[in-house]
Design a protein around this motif. Structure first.
Motif, PDB file in Angstrom:
ATOM      1  N   ILE B  22       0.759  -1.038  -0.025  1.00  0.00           N
ATOM      2  CA  ILE B  22      -0.237  -0.128   0.036  1.00  0.00           C
ATOM      3  C   ILE B  22       0.757   1.182   0.078  1.00  0.00           C
ATOM      4  O   ILE B  22       0.760   2.122  -0.948  1.00  0.00           O
ATOM      5  CB  ILE B  22      -1.056   0.250   1.255  1.00  0.00           C
ATOM      6  N   SER B  23       1.755   1.563   1.076  1.00  0.00           N
ATOM      7  CA  SER B  23       2.478   2.306   1.143  1.00  0.00           C
ATOM      8  C   SER B  23       3.373   2.873  -0.165  1.00  0.00           C
ATOM      9  O   SER B  23       3.380   4.091  -0.599  1.00  0.00           O
ATOM     10  CB  SER B  23       3.614   2.343   2.239  1.00  0.00           C
ATOM     11  N   SER B  24       4.175   1.943  -0.721  1.00  0.00           N
ATOM     12  CA  SER B  24       4.931   2.067  -1.900  1.00  0.00           C
ATOM     13  C   SER B  24       3.948   2.642  -3.113  1.00  0.00           C
ATOM     14  O   SER B  24       4.324   3.278  -3.865  1.00  0.00           O
ATOM     15  CB  SER B  24       5.744   0.911  -2.268  1.00  0.00           C
ATOM     16  N   THR B  25       2.954   1.758  -3.405  1.00  0.00           N
ATOM     17  CA  THR B  25       2.164   2.036  -4.447  1.00  0.00           C
ATOM     18  C   THR B  25       1.533   3.209  -4.580  1.00  0.00           C
ATOM     19  O   THR B  25       1.539   4.143  -5.572  1.00  0.00           O
ATOM     20  CB  THR B  25       0.773   0.873  -4.586  1.00  0.00           C
ATOM     21  N   MET B  26       1.009   3.582  -3.283  1.00  0.00           N
ATOM     22  CA  MET B  26       0.448   4.778  -2.953  1.00  0.00           C
ATOM     23  C   MET B  26       1.363   6.177  -3.344  1.00  0.00           C
ATOM     24  O   MET B  26       1.182   7.177  -3.953  1.00  0.00           O
ATOM     25  CB  MET B  26      -0.318   5.239  -1.670  1.00  0.00           C
ATOM     26  N   ILE B 110       4.194  10.118   2.039  1.00  0.00           N
ATOM     27  CA  ILE B 110       3.232   9.365   3.097  1.00  0.00           C
ATOM     28  C   ILE B 110       4.297   9.379   4.288  1.00  0.00           C
ATOM     29  O   ILE B 110       5.387   9.104   4.071  1.00  0.00           O
ATOM     30  CB  ILE B 110       3.269   7.912   2.271  1.00  0.00           C
ATOM     31  N   VAL B 111       3.746   9.475   5.409  1.00  0.00           N
ATOM     32  CA  VAL B 111       4.464   9.405   6.744  1.00  0.00           C
ATOM     33  C   VAL B 111       4.354   8.205   7.505  1.00  0.00           C
ATOM     34  O   VAL B 111       5.264   7.922   8.191  1.00  0.00           O
ATOM     35  CB  VAL B 111       4.225  10.601   7.556  1.00  0.00           C
ATOM     36  N   LYS B 112       3.173   7.636   7.556  1.00  0.00           N
ATOM     37  CA  LYS B 112       2.873   6.413   8.098  1.00  0.00           C
ATOM     38  C   LYS B 112       1.537   5.733   7.937  1.00  0.00           C
ATOM     39  O   LYS B 112       0.853   6.153   7.517  1.00  0.00           O
ATOM     40  CB  LYS B 112       2.634   6.862   9.927  1.00  0.00           C
TER      41      LYS B 112
END
Lengths: 230, 193
Positions: B22-26, B110-112
């Protein structure tokens, strides 16, 4: 026959799971409620405020933008942002946010010395943060409820707690001490207009591009205040 | 039946978003979005089209439409549900497209990311700094029955998009009717004012 039964069973399981899921979502969104016993008055005042914005404030701001160079508007905005430091710091102190208070003092110093008395926002340019806070958010931080929602003439959405906090906020900014009072009022009105001169696109979107504007403004205001008081 | 199964697998494989991605894709999609905005300045619909290509598989528009109507959704006929879902998605996209120019010079990092207590939701927090002030945007994910994570709401500066739609639409349905709501959703067009 067995295949049909299995399919039905799977469908039933999926339906039950989706129902549970939907109930979970409902519970999540039902947590937020606004106390709005004056909704009739508030809707009327919102219509008045949008009319005031469309026919008075917006043309005035657009004219101001047209005749005032960008650097001048930015300079005024930066100076006033720096002068509002006492309001932010005192409200942060009331919330025991000492680290943020320290950063705010650093910010003020950098802007005074390297930003020509605050004309340039040198602190933001060097990555020093700003923490928006006022007396209303300090009260909310310690659990003082918002009371009922209240739309103020011209000023827009507020609530009982934030409205009662306004006199305190007024005297936490140096422009509140200008005498006589009507000059102070004129100066503060100019400051608000200057600030709004950077926000007309956003205000246009909110006022003219929302299917049902009053509930939107009410909920957005109350949710934003909750976020600011954390 | 085999075709249906194949289609299901194909759809899931194409759009799957796993928790660990999720984090990397977003972040990748957000960076691409900002690049698109810089490269297509002035042409909002072109920019929007490219951005929706990136985000359409991650947003569960149908669920968002359903949540925005709350208890009123189940009272609609199937035809009305379809009409509403389409109008809602179009409104959401239009509203986003109209606001694009407000974000063209920003960077969103994105921070967390964190799960809720039950582990059924995942909240991805991103931040943009404007005039020294941190402005937070939280993308809210849920896990669908196919075990993929999809967005069901976005909080911008603490304001939930779905929450504000719920009260807007609920207010119309309590005082007027479904057709009026549909007209209001379709009628919003700032550039005609």
């Amino acid at each position: 026959m067995l295949k049909i039964r299995i399919c039905l069973l799977l469908f039933l399981c999926l339906s039950v799971s989706l129902c549970d899921e939907f109930d979970d979502f409902e519970a999540e969104f039902e947590e937020f409620k606004v106390n709005d016993p004056l909704s009739g008055y508030n809707k009327m005042m919102t219509s008045f405020n949008i009319g005031f914005y469309s026919y008075v404030a917006r043309p005035a701001i657009k004219s101001y933008n047209f005749i005032t160079p960008q650097f001048l508007r930015t300079g005024v905005k930066n100076i006033m942002g720096n002068l509002a430091m006492p309001m932010r710091v005192s409200s942060l102190l009331l919330q025991f946010k000492f680290k943020e208070v320290g950063i705010e003092f650093k910010r003020f110093g950098v802007n005074m010395f390297f930003g020509f008395f605050g004309v340039i926002d040198a602190a933001s340019n060097t990555g020093i943060a700003k923490y928006p806070a006022d007396f209303g958010t300090a009260l909310a931080h310690w659990g003082v409820g918002s009371g009922f929602h209240l739309v103020l003439p011209i000023l827009g959405p507020s609530n009982l707690r934030d409205t009662l906090s306004m006199p305190v906020n007024w005297y936490l900014v140096p422009t509140g001490y200008i005498e006589p009072f009507y000059v102070s009022l004129a100066v503060n009105s100019y400051v608000v207009m200057n600030e709004l001169s950077f926000q007309t696109d956003t205000l246009d979107e909110l006022y003219y591009n929302t299917p049902n504007v009053y509930p939107f403004l009410r909920d957005a205001y109350e949710q934003r205040r909750i976020e600011m008081s954390k | 039946m085999k075709t249906l199964a194949f289609l299901c697998v194909f759809v899931v494989a194409s759009f799957a978003l796993k928790l660990e991605n999720i984090s990397s894709t977003m972040q990748e999609n957000i960076d691409k979005t900002l690049l698109i905005l810089k490269n297509t300045s002035g042409d909002k619909s072109k920019a929007a089209g490219k951005i929706f290509e990136l985000f359409d598989p991650i947003f569960d528009y149908k669920l968002m439409a359903k949540l925005s109507l709350s208890k009123h959704y189940d009272k609609l006929s199937e035809a009305e549900k379809k009409q509403f879902s389409e109008a809602f998605e179009a409104q959401l996209k239009k509203s986003f497209t109209d606001k694009l120019h407000l974000y063209k010079d920003q960077t969103l990092k994105i921070v967390k990311g964190e799960k809720n207590d039950k582990g059924t939701r995942y909240f991805l927090t991103s931040v943009m700094r404007i005039d020294g002030e941190d402005k937070f945007v939280v993308f809210k994910f849920y896990q669908n029955p196919q075990k993929d994570w999809l967005i069901y709401d976005v909080d911008v500066l603490g304001v939930s998009i779905i929450q504000t739609y719920r009260t807007q639409f609920g207010d119309v349905l309590e005082n007027e009717n479904f057709q009026t709501l549909l007209e209001k959703i379709k009628a919003v067009n700032f550039y005609q004012k």
